[in-house]
Design a protein around this motif. Sequence first.
Motif, PDB file in Angstrom:
ATOM      1  N   MET A  66     -36.882  -3.659   0.760  1.00  0.00           N
ATOM      2  CA  MET A  66     -38.281  -3.284   1.628  1.00  0.00           C
ATOM      3  C   MET A  66     -38.484  -2.183   1.593  1.00  0.00           C
ATOM      4  N   ASP A  67     -40.384  -2.326   1.653  1.00  0.00           N
ATOM      5  CA  ASP A  67     -40.619  -1.634   1.658  1.00  0.00           C
ATOM      6  C   ASP A  67     -41.317  -0.856   2.980  1.00  0.00           C
ATOM      7  N   LEU A  68     -41.013   0.646   2.119  1.00  0.00           N
ATOM      8  CA  LEU A  68     -40.596   1.457   3.552  1.00  0.00           C
ATOM      9  C   LEU A  68     -41.954   2.341   4.601  1.00  0.00           C
ATOM     10  N   THR A  69     -43.051   1.868   4.062  1.00  0.00           N
ATOM     11  CA  THR A  69     -43.990   2.385   4.740  1.00  0.00           C
ATOM     12  C   THR A  69     -44.527   2.359   6.052  1.00  0.00           C
ATOM     13  N   GLY A  70     -43.857   3.391   6.515  1.00  0.00           N
ATOM     14  CA  GLY A  70     -44.489   3.042   8.357  1.00  0.00           C
ATOM     15  C   GLY A  70     -43.235   2.420   8.672  1.00  0.00           C
ATOM     16  N   LYS A  71     -42.084   2.028   7.917  1.00  0.00           N
ATOM     17  CA  LYS A  71     -40.973   1.637   8.767  1.00  0.00           C
ATOM     18  C   LYS A  71     -40.449   2.965   9.561  1.00  0.00           C
ATOM     19  N   ILE A  72     -39.882   2.971  10.574  1.00  0.00           N
ATOM     20  CA  ILE A  72     -38.951   4.197  11.120  1.00  0.00           C
ATOM     21  C   ILE A  72     -37.291   3.698  10.535  1.00  0.00           C
ATOM     22  N   ALA A  73     -36.851   5.350  10.449  1.00  0.00           N
ATOM     23  CA  ALA A  73     -36.021   5.487   9.930  1.00  0.00           C
ATOM     24  C   ALA A  73     -34.674   7.072  10.435  1.00  0.00           C
ATOM     25  N   ILE A  74     -33.967   6.791  11.454  1.00  0.00           N
ATOM     26  CA  ILE A  74     -33.648   7.940  11.450  1.00  0.00           C
ATOM     27  C   ILE A  74     -32.166   8.002  10.597  1.00  0.00           C
ATOM     28  N   VAL A  75     -32.324  10.028  10.562  1.00  0.00           N
ATOM     29  CA  VAL A  75     -31.656  10.519   9.334  1.00  0.00           C
ATOM     30  C   VAL A  75     -30.879  11.457  10.232  1.00  0.00           C
ATOM     31  N   THR A  76     -29.371  11.544  10.186  1.00  0.00           N
ATOM     32  CA  THR A  76     -27.951  12.240  10.852  1.00  0.00           C
ATOM     33  C   THR A  76     -27.876  13.281  10.543  1.00  0.00           C
ATOM     34  N   GLY A  77     -27.256  14.361  10.724  1.00  0.00           N
ATOM     35  CA  GLY A  77     -27.261  15.708   9.872  1.00  0.00           C
ATOM     36  C   GLY A  77     -28.329  16.076   9.103  1.00  0.00           C
ATOM     37  N   VAL A  78     -30.052  15.885   9.597  1.00  0.00           N
ATOM     38  CA  VAL A  78     -31.073  16.634   8.722  1.00  0.00           C
ATOM     39  C   VAL A  78     -31.454  17.725   8.337  1.00  0.00           C
ATOM     40  N   SER A  79     -30.398  19.218   8.926  1.00  0.00           N
ATOM     41  CA  SER A  79     -30.840  20.976   9.117  1.00  0.00           C
ATOM     42  C   SER A  79     -30.943  20.858   7.249  1.00  0.00           C
ATOM     43  N   LYS A  80     -29.441  20.328   6.181  1.00  0.00           N
ATOM     44  CA  LYS A  80     -29.343  20.591   5.468  1.00  0.00           C
ATOM     45  C   LYS A  80     -28.660  19.558   4.648  1.00  0.00           C
ATOM     46  N   GLY A  81     -29.120  19.910   3.180  1.00  0.00           N
ATOM     47  CA  GLY A  81     -27.919  19.573   2.030  1.00  0.00           C
ATOM     48  C   GLY A  81     -28.829  17.492   2.057  1.00  0.00           C
ATOM     49  N   ILE A  82     -27.717  16.971   2.144  1.00  0.00           N
ATOM     50  CA  ILE A  82     -28.058  15.176   1.635  1.00  0.00           C
ATOM     51  C   ILE A  82     -29.125  15.140   2.683  1.00  0.00           C
ATOM     52  N   GLY A  83     -28.994  15.392   4.283  1.00  0.00           N
ATOM     53  CA  GLY A  83     -29.651  14.596   5.525  1.00  0.00           C
ATOM     54  C   GLY A  83     -31.082  14.976   5.261  1.00  0.00           C
ATOM     55  N   ARG A  84     -31.657  16.506   4.753  1.00  0.00           N
ATOM     56  CA  ARG A  84     -32.640  17.051   4.555  1.00  0.00           C
ATOM     57  C   ARG A  84     -33.841  16.403   3.210  1.00  0.00           C
ATOM     58  N   ALA A  85     -33.189  15.586   2.357  1.00  0.00           N
ATOM     59  CA  ALA A  85     -32.940  15.947   0.888  1.00  0.00           C
ATOM     60  C   ALA A  85     -33.325  13.967   1.091  1.00  0.00           C
ATOM     61  N   THR A  86     -32.788  13.422   2.151  1.00  0.00           N
ATOM     62  CA  THR A  86     -32.806  12.055   2.331  1.00  0.00           C
ATOM     63  C   THR A  86     -34.463  11.903   3.144  1.00  0.00           C
ATOM     64  N   ALA A  87     -33.911  13.186   4.054  1.00  0.00           N
ATOM     65  CA  ALA A  87     -35.438  13.336   5.046  1.00  0.00           C
ATOM     66  C   ALA A  87     -36.943  12.431   4.638  1.00  0.00           C
ATOM     67  N   GLU A  88     -37.030  14.512   3.553  1.00  0.00           N
ATOM     68  CA  GLU A  88     -38.195  14.241   2.350  1.00  0.00           C
ATOM     69  C   GLU A  88     -38.400  13.203   1.584  1.00  0.00           C
ATOM     70  N   ALA A  89     -36.945  12.169   0.761  1.00  0.00           N
ATOM     71  CA  ALA A  89     -37.736  11.419   0.131  1.00  0.00           C
ATOM     72  C   ALA A  89     -37.845  10.738   0.910  1.00  0.00           C
ATOM     73  N   LEU A  90     -37.806   9.864   2.005  1.00  0.00           N
ATOM     74  CA  LEU A  90     -37.787   8.801   3.111  1.00  0.00           C
ATOM     75  C   LEU A  90     -40.106   8.554   3.346  1.00  0.00           C
ATOM     76  N   LEU A  91     -39.923   9.748   3.537  1.00  0.00           N
ATOM     77  CA  LEU A  91     -41.191  10.642   4.484  1.00  0.00           C
ATOM     78  C   LEU A  91     -42.057   9.946   3.223  1.00  0.00           C
ATOM     79  N   ALA A  92     -41.859  10.625   1.698  1.00  0.00           N
ATOM     80  CA  ALA A  92     -42.440  10.856   0.444  1.00  0.00           C
ATOM     81  C   ALA A  92     -43.098   8.657   0.811  1.00  0.00           C
ATOM     82  N   LYS A  93     -41.756   8.364   0.514  1.00  0.00           N
ATOM     83  CA  LYS A  93     -41.828   6.960   0.973  1.00  0.00           C
ATOM     84  C   LYS A  93     -43.010   6.364   1.872  1.00  0.00           C
TER      85      LYS A  93
END
Length: 230
Positions: free
Chosen positions: A1-28
């Motif tokens: 799946m091309d992630l451009t423009g796709k809406i993603a929900i990430v739980t536990g976003v304040s730190k650790g894996i959640g935050r890193a995942t949010a940042e990685a998704l934004l970069a994509k």
Amino acid sequence: MDLTGKIAIVTGVSKGIGRATAEALLAKGAIVAGWGRTAPEGLTHERFQFFECDIRNEVSVQEAYVDTQREVGAEVRILVNNAGIGNMGPVDGFSSDDWHAMFDTNVHGVFYCTKVVLPQMKKQGEGHIINVASLAGTAGSPNMAGYCATKFAVRGFSDALFKEVRQDGVRVTCVMPGSVETNFNGAEPGAEPDPHKMQPEDIAATIVHALEAPKATMLSEIQMRPSQPK
């Protein structure tokens, strides 16, 4: 799946894996709704929005989902069930409150969040749910009986879920990391990355890898271990 423009929900976003995942998704190029009890400090991005949510409470989850659809967009394509806690200790000395808190977050919260996104994912014929479990969901460890029990539950839930929704176009991936350098169990990450542990960014990159797999392919389970543990 091309992630451009796709809406993603990430739980536990304040730190650790959640935050890193949010940042990685934004970069994509994804649009990220971050759910958590506290906002990630300093994470500002035009495609990121924080929603206060206690996943232990089904009403809180339902409200966060309605707010996300209203403010970010209706077509949620990705859910990363990352929020989790770990309380350690011997079974006969373990607080029942700590036991319940782990199940309420690690198991019931995953159910509430999954349940709320599935109707829309089925309707659009496309979606991907990532459940962050642990290698503790594959083997027991002393003084970790409660945590292991929750992660075995997440693994079993994921295995059943992917078989249930695959024909609806919804993919399910259970990611099971070993030792990751996070605030898990009250420990503070070191100033220098620990070469014997994986970093949150490593887990985030694996989550992105699973999401970007060709449409005909589902990575149903991924086990991750440090290459050279102590």
